[in-house]
Design an enzyme around this catalytic site. Structure first.
Site, short mmCIF file in Angstrom:
data_model
loop_
_atom_site.label_atom_id
_atom_site.label_comp_id
_atom_site.label_asym_id
_atom_site.label_seq_id
_atom_site.Cartn_x
_atom_site.Cartn_y
_atom_site.Cartn_z
N ALA A 77 -16.28 10.13 -4.49
CA ALA A 77 -15.67 10.43 -3.19
C ALA A 77 -16.24 11.73 -2.62
O ALA A 77 -16.79 12.55 -3.35
CB ALA A 77 -14.15 10.55 -3.34
N ARG A 127 3.86 -13.29 4.98
CA ARG A 127 4.62 -12.12 5.40
C ARG A 127 5.00 -12.16 6.88
O ARG A 127 5.74 -11.28 7.33
CB ARG A 127 3.82 -10.86 5.09
CG ARG A 127 2.57 -10.70 5.96
CD ARG A 127 1.57 -9.68 5.43
NE ARG A 127 2.10 -8.36 5.20
CZ ARG A 127 1.33 -7.32 4.82
NH1 ARG A 127 0.02 -7.48 4.64
NH2 ARG A 127 1.86 -6.15 4.62
N ALA A 159 0.82 -1.21 0.00
CA ALA A 159 0.00 0.00 0.00
C ALA A 159 0.86 1.28 0.00
O ALA A 159 0.64 2.19 -0.80
CB ALA A 159 -0.93 -0.01 1.21
N ALA A 189 -16.92 3.09 -6.95
CA ALA A 189 -17.70 3.39 -8.15
C ALA A 189 -18.67 4.56 -7.94
O ALA A 189 -19.29 5.03 -8.89
CB ALA A 189 -18.46 2.15 -8.58
N LYS A 247 -13.67 7.59 0.47
CA LYS A 247 -13.50 7.00 -0.86
C LYS A 247 -14.66 6.03 -1.07
O LYS A 247 -14.84 5.12 -0.28
CB LYS A 247 -12.16 6.24 -0.92
CG LYS A 247 -10.96 7.11 -0.65
CD LYS A 247 -9.68 6.34 -0.86
CE LYS A 247 -9.05 5.87 0.41
NZ LYS A 247 -7.77 5.20 0.24
N GLY A 299 -7.18 2.29 -4.14
CA GLY A 299 -7.24 3.16 -2.96
C GLY A 299 -5.94 3.93 -2.76
O GLY A 299 -5.95 5.12 -2.43
N ASP A 300 -4.81 3.26 -2.99
CA ASP A 300 -3.51 3.93 -2.84
C ASP A 300 -3.34 4.98 -3.95
O ASP A 300 -2.80 6.06 -3.72
CB ASP A 300 -2.36 2.91 -2.92
CG ASP A 300 -2.62 1.71 -2.03
OD1 ASP A 300 -3.11 1.91 -0.90
OD2 ASP A 300 -2.35 0.57 -2.46
O1 KDG Z 1 -3.48 -1.50 -1.22
C1 KDG Z 1 -2.84 -2.56 -1.89
C2 KDG Z 1 -2.28 -3.49 -0.87
O2 KDG Z 1 -3.34 -4.07 -0.18
C3 KDG Z 1 -1.45 -4.61 -1.40
O3 KDG Z 1 -0.40 -4.17 -2.21
C4 KDG Z 1 -0.88 -5.48 -0.31
O4 KDG Z 1 0.14 -3.86 1.10
C5 KDG Z 1 -0.62 -4.79 0.99
C6 KDG Z 1 -1.36 -5.25 2.13
O5 KDG Z 1 -0.80 -5.19 3.20
O6 KDG Z 1 -2.50 -5.67 1.99
#
Ligand code: KDG
Length: 317
Positions: free
Chosen positions: A232, A105, A35, A229, A226, A258-259
């Site tokens: 915002a 992760r 993100a 569709a 946000k 979203g990012d």
């Molecule tokens: O906003 C996109 C992210 O959700 C994706 O790239 C993975 O960073 C991530 C996460 O922690 O969900």
């Protein structure tokens, strides 16, 4: 001076070349994403000076993450290499709904990020600090790093921008208010989904306008909702601005939208644009992400974004 600094985890992402349960998928495309990493790339493409703080593994994926950021012009001077591995996640497409993600992760290089990796002087050199709710959920040291970065920003008068980005694979729904409310209270600008705000405030009933007021009552001076569709909304104590979506013909993958919205909104806001134009740019950059399988590859350059904005405004006249 850096315009925006962000910090968090980037991972290698494996994207199936066909829909269906992962156990039946045979081929994947490899990308890198995260993100905050996406935000830094989006902001840099839109002409902002962006910096990303993190740890990556001393491995092929870590090298790729840093190379991509450098190629995009993002400041990586505060990225450390670690002996732990870079995190990995898989996307899974289904004909029946939103893509799913599976994370690998736990114990990753980025989860080792800690307060000692946050240089208050670097944070103080920025106009805005972008924080997501993902980072404090990665480990206790990441939570402390988040705290230190936010404190350093407040002390230096740097605007704290929060995108809660609630990831239910990292937190149980019942724990959301306890973790996210303090983050909200400590932010100047909040960029969030309506569902996220309802989960944090535990309010399923009130109309959106009331929800926005409840966020402003907690401290932030601007809240942006946000709505995908549906476009915002931006809300301050003085004004409420609602803007429709940027039209999209076919959504290939919404992850990263979203990012992208955050990057677009901030690119306008840091240039002191009026709120309606910031929303338009946010919607446009978010929409651009949905046409490709990777999170950030679809984000436009500054020149392309301005041309697209212009065309869209002409079409609406
Ligand atoms: O906003 C996109 C992210 O959700 C994706 O790239 C993975 O960073 C991530 C996460 O922690 O969900």
């Amino acid at each position: 001076m850096v315009d925006v600094i962000t910090f968090g985890e980037a991972m290698a992402v494996f994207v199936p070349t066909a829909p269906g349960p992962l156990r039946h998928v045979r081929q994947f495309e490899k990308h890198v994403a995260g993100a905050e990493f996406n935000l830094a790339i989006g902001a840099s493409r839109l002409g902002l000076e962006a910096g990303w703080i993190s740890r990556v593994g001393r491995d092929e994926f870590g090298e790729e993450i840093v190379r991509v950021l450098r190629g995009e012009g993002v400041d990586t001077r505060h990225v450390l290499f670690s002996n732990r591995p870079t995190g990995v996640y898989f996307k899974e497409y289904s004909a029946l709904g939103e893509p799913r993600v599976s994370y690998y992760r736990a114990g990753s290089a980025a989860s080792e990020l800690g307060p000692d990796d946050i240089d208050p002087g670097y944070i103080a050199s920025a106009k805005a600090l972008h924080v997501t709710g993902i980072t404090p959920l990665l480990s206790e040291s990441c939570r402390q790093a988040t705290r230190k970065a936010m404190d350093a920003a407040h002390q230096a008068g740097v605007t704290v921008v929060l995108d809660p980005n609630i990831r239910y694979k990292l937190i149980a729904p019942d724990n959301v208010p306890a973790v996210f409310r303090p983050l909200l209270e400590d932010s100047d600008l909040v960029l969030a989904g309506e569902g996220e705000l309802r989960a944090i405030l535990q309010d399923e009933i009130s109309p959106l306008e009331r929800l926005e007021e409840a966020v402003l009552d907690l401290g932030p001076r601007l809240v942006v909702v946000k709505r995908g569709a549906e476009g915002a909304v931006a809300r301050t104590a003085e004004e409420r601005v609602e803007e429709g979506p940027y039209p999209v013909e076919r959504v290939v993958d919404p992850i990263g939208a979203g990012d992208g919205f955050d990057a677009g909104f901030l690119a306008g806001w840091l240039r002191k644009w009026e709120l309606r134009q910031c929303l338009r740019l946010g919607n446009l950059v978010g929409a651009s992400a949905t046409g490709v399988h990777g999170d950030h590859e679809g984000y436009p350059s500054w020149e392309d974004a301005l041309a697209m904005l212009e065309r869209h405004q002409d079409a609406c006249r």
